[in-house]
Design an enzyme around this catalytic site. Sequence first.
Site, PDB file in Angstrom:
ATOM      1  N   LEU A  74       0.798  -1.226   0.000  1.00 17.34           N
ATOM      2  CA  LEU A  74       0.000   0.000   0.000  1.00 17.34           C
ATOM      3  C   LEU A  74       0.833   1.281   0.000  1.00 17.34           C
ATOM      4  CD1 LEU A  74      -2.796  -1.186   2.439  1.00 17.34           C
ATOM      5  CD2 LEU A  74      -2.810  -1.203  -0.065  1.00 17.34           C
ATOM      6  N   GLU A 113      10.435   3.883   2.699  1.00 19.00           N
ATOM      7  CA  GLU A 113      11.591   3.777   1.816  1.00 19.00           C
ATOM      8  C   GLU A 113      12.884   3.669   2.629  1.00 19.00           C
ATOM      9  OE1 GLU A 113       8.245   4.970  -0.576  1.00 19.00           O
ATOM     10  OE2 GLU A 113       8.952   5.700   1.350  1.00 19.00           O
ATOM     11  N   ASP A 127      23.797 -11.907   3.988  1.00 25.13           N
ATOM     12  CA  ASP A 127      23.988 -12.866   2.904  1.00 25.13           C
ATOM     13  C   ASP A 127      25.459 -13.048   2.555  1.00 25.13           C
ATOM     14  OD1 ASP A 127      23.139 -14.616   0.752  1.00 25.13           O
ATOM     15  OD2 ASP A 127      23.634 -12.974  -0.606  1.00 25.13           O
TER      16      ASP A 127
END
Length: 160
Positions: A74, A113, A127
Amino acid sequence: MEFNHFDSQGQAIMVDVSAKQPTLRTAVAEAVVSMSPPLAERVINSGSAKGDVLGVARLAGIAAVKRTPELIPLSHPLAVHHVAVEFLPDTAAGRIAIRCTVRAFERTGVEMEAMTGASVAALTVYDMVKGADKSVAIAGIRLLFKEGGKSGTYRREEVP
């Protein structure tokens, strides 16, 4: 307190910001990656066998900011004007705080953001180093600062 992403029937909606005037919006968010102190030292000072961990994480965070509307259902697509991803290491404690700053001249805030950028940068660090330390953890994803718009300025008090 009501949630503004639901209509009167409880259905999810994108908030209508069309009547709002654009203003300069800024948000700063943080995520903290914890690892062994020797690994943190290596990441900060020499990278890893995979190369420049923080450089890749910076690019991942910037890219994530630009893709936020694709990830958060949204959120509004925004014309982002500035993104910065910085790393605040505490190698003795085995911590790297990642701060993402986002700025845009828009009708709605840029908090999501900034949070997305900090989170994805942290996930990228994870990672790239997980093969060297299985105990790596991400924590403390939070908004530190926002300004612009009708709600005014917010500054988290307990910023370390």
